[in-house]
Design an enzyme around this catalytic site. Sequence first.
Site, short mmCIF file in Angstrom:
data_model
loop_
_atom_site.label_atom_id
_atom_site.label_comp_id
_atom_site.label_asym_id
_atom_site.label_seq_id
_atom_site.Cartn_x
_atom_site.Cartn_y
_atom_site.Cartn_z
N LYS A 1 -6.16 -34.69 -34.34
CA LYS A 1 -5.57 -33.89 -33.27
C LYS A 1 -6.64 -33.33 -32.34
CE LYS A 1 -2.03 -31.92 -31.28
NZ LYS A 1 -1.06 -32.76 -30.56
N HIS B 1 -2.35 -60.57 -11.36
CA HIS B 1 -3.81 -60.74 -11.34
C HIS B 1 -4.40 -60.87 -12.74
CE1 HIS B 1 -3.98 -60.12 -7.03
NE2 HIS B 1 -3.22 -59.05 -7.17
N ARG C 1 -4.88 -32.58 -38.19
CA ARG C 1 -6.21 -32.84 -37.64
C ARG C 1 -6.72 -34.23 -38.01
NH1 ARG C 1 -8.62 -28.10 -35.80
NH2 ARG C 1 -10.71 -28.93 -36.06
N GLU D 1 0.36 -43.81 -20.43
CA GLU D 1 0.68 -42.88 -21.51
C GLU D 1 1.72 -43.47 -22.45
OE1 GLU D 1 0.95 -39.44 -23.91
OE2 GLU D 1 -0.61 -40.37 -22.68
N TRP E 1 -12.45 -36.28 -42.34
CA TRP E 1 -12.30 -37.45 -41.47
C TRP E 1 -13.68 -38.09 -41.43
CZ3 TRP E 1 -13.96 -39.67 -36.85
CH2 TRP E 1 -13.09 -40.60 -36.26
N GLU F 1 -0.71 -45.59 -30.62
CA GLU F 1 -1.19 -44.52 -31.49
C GLU F 1 -0.39 -44.41 -32.78
OE1 GLU F 1 -3.15 -40.83 -29.06
OE2 GLU F 1 -1.00 -41.08 -28.87
N LYS G 1 1.03 -43.97 -26.45
CA LYS G 1 1.87 -43.41 -27.51
C LYS G 1 2.30 -44.49 -28.49
CE LYS G 1 1.71 -39.23 -26.92
NZ LYS G 1 0.33 -39.58 -26.55
N CYS H 1 -12.29 -32.47 -39.01
CA CYS H 1 -11.92 -32.14 -40.37
C CYS H 1 -11.21 -30.80 -40.41
CB CYS H 1 -13.17 -32.07 -41.25
SG CYS H 1 -14.20 -33.56 -41.17
N ASN I 1 -17.30 -29.18 -40.89
CA ASN I 1 -16.67 -29.94 -39.81
C ASN I 1 -17.76 -30.20 -38.79
OD1 ASN I 1 -15.03 -31.08 -37.88
ND2 ASN I 1 -14.08 -29.16 -37.26
N GLY I 2 -17.87 -31.43 -38.31
CA GLY I 2 -18.90 -31.74 -37.32
C GLY I 2 -19.94 -32.70 -37.87
#
Length: 620
Positions: free
Chosen positions: A615, A516, A27, A493, A79, A500, A497, A2, A105-106
């Site tokens: 973030k 496979h 964030r 990666e 969040w 995301e 991306k 947050c 936050n947390g």
Amino acid sequence: MCGIVGYVGRQAAANILVEGLRKLEYRGYDSAGIALIEDSTLFRVRAKGKLCNMEAKLLQPDMPAAICTASLGLGHTRWATHGKPEEYNAHPHTSQSGRIAAIQNGIVENYRSLRQQLGARGHNFVTETDTEVVPHLVEEMLAQGVSLLEATRMAVQQLEGSYAIAIASADHPDELIVARQQCPLVLGYGEGESFFASDTPALIQYTNRAIALENGELAKLTPNGIEIYSFSGEARPRKPQVLAWNPVMVEKQGFRHYMLKEIHEQPATLRAGLQDRLTEHPEQPIDLNLPPSLFQDTQRVEIVACGTSWHAALVGKYLLEQLAGLPTNVQYASEYRYSPPPLQPNTLTIGVTQSGETADTLSALTLAAERSQSDPSQHLLGITNRADSSLGRLVPNILELQAGIEIGVAATKTFTAQLLAFYLLALEFTSDRRLMKPAAIAEIVAQLRELPAHLESVLTTQAEAIEALAHRFIETQDFIYIGRGINYPIALEGALKLKEISYIHAEGYPAGEMKHGPIALLDPKVPVVAIAMPGPLYEKVISNAQEAKARDALLIGVVSQGDEVAAETFDVTLPVPHVPELLSPLVSNIPLQLLAYYIAALRGLDVDQPRNLAKSVTVE
């Protein structure tokens, strides 16, 4: 994850809070709110969704005039962890009387038992959140006749978990109280005003003097200054530091999105990362300013990381093993805590986190530090973009990325900076262990110096073509990325991306694994992106790509310029300058970032703030 911000001083707090929250939107969040105090009255404005929804409420004609004149307040972007992302769950939360506001936050892990205890004493709760117990606890402590600082100190001693908390009270209209346990919190010093925030971008528009609160500390903020105390009540005076950042660094500077700006900043990121670390000394061409014992003692390496940092670590594993001869293991930080490898002597444990605040990585490193307390041959190293972070205070050795502020949630330039950090670390190990002739190392260093120009070439010559290519995939549902050797992590990666920011399902595979299982997914609707750079594995990748082409998949190749074989193999090529395979991840990654960006932008998505992501992931 947050965003939190607070102000007390002489200016109108509402504007400062909104602008501070805007700088923290990266964030990730799903609701926003502020609380303001004026004339011993607490006002609260909250809204579900984006910050603009709350701003619209502030502009409504029925808003009290005091909201515009209040000079103390706190703000929050949430969040969701406990409770749905609805307005009634949005911060700030208030006490039973409604005269105390709290943001957090947390996670308060023991909130259920606290809620039951408070409920038994007559407290009523109106949200599903863990945070709501905090203002109720503070109000109970205040009833004992103590100060707001002391009431908050007594309240946080009852909390379990990781959190950064801020308290405002209508009965104490000239002070804010903040407390930190694991989650980041920064204090800003002004003239006749004080600030706090979960990250410095929210502050740099107003002050360049700041200090990070340590774990187990509280602070009292007033217009006259800031006082810091431990959770036990001991005063801890400290001087603020001068921030090297400036407000221009957090602006888009003409780019449509922060992510695109940060993709284009990667040549400068490489130059900055090389500038102070390459020497002219043939016997020591690289100097990372790390203790010699770290290089002399290490016989094996453990790396812990999450997400993009984990992919950078996989490249690091390749480099440390193939160049420096060091057996290296890479673990997800979230798994390391619960299945740590057997402790072995002469082990270097590296934690990689761009923010320096990733909870899983910090927890993994804390465990590694605890396990190694009786063994002086153990070493800890952090690789981060924020040396002033929790990571910087946790481990004795830091390799700073020097990438500057990165606002976009999807890491781009910090990934490139992490890759460079591993190249330099592996080369310094190689030099120190004398596993390669100085002339060979000097050649690699010379090639590293050329990379910023190569990245600029890709950005200037390929961006337009990749944007045009992206139009073909606006409706695509699935992608597969393949690579081998040192470029297999780049395939991972590239897939990350894309999913995301575009929300397209994408998977990365070692190219040799296609037959496979994954080959069963291929058809004309599933594009395959292959990284085929010149080197010992080139022919293998081409062969694997042809297997995909035989199944009618659209085949896209990240290839070296002028590669005629690749031009015949792939339906579409994304050429990059010719570089040795060893260094190719630093250039092959750029077209994949651009492809993901343009697909997401053309789909009309929020590129900088993709849904459900943050973030800095500060909860486990």
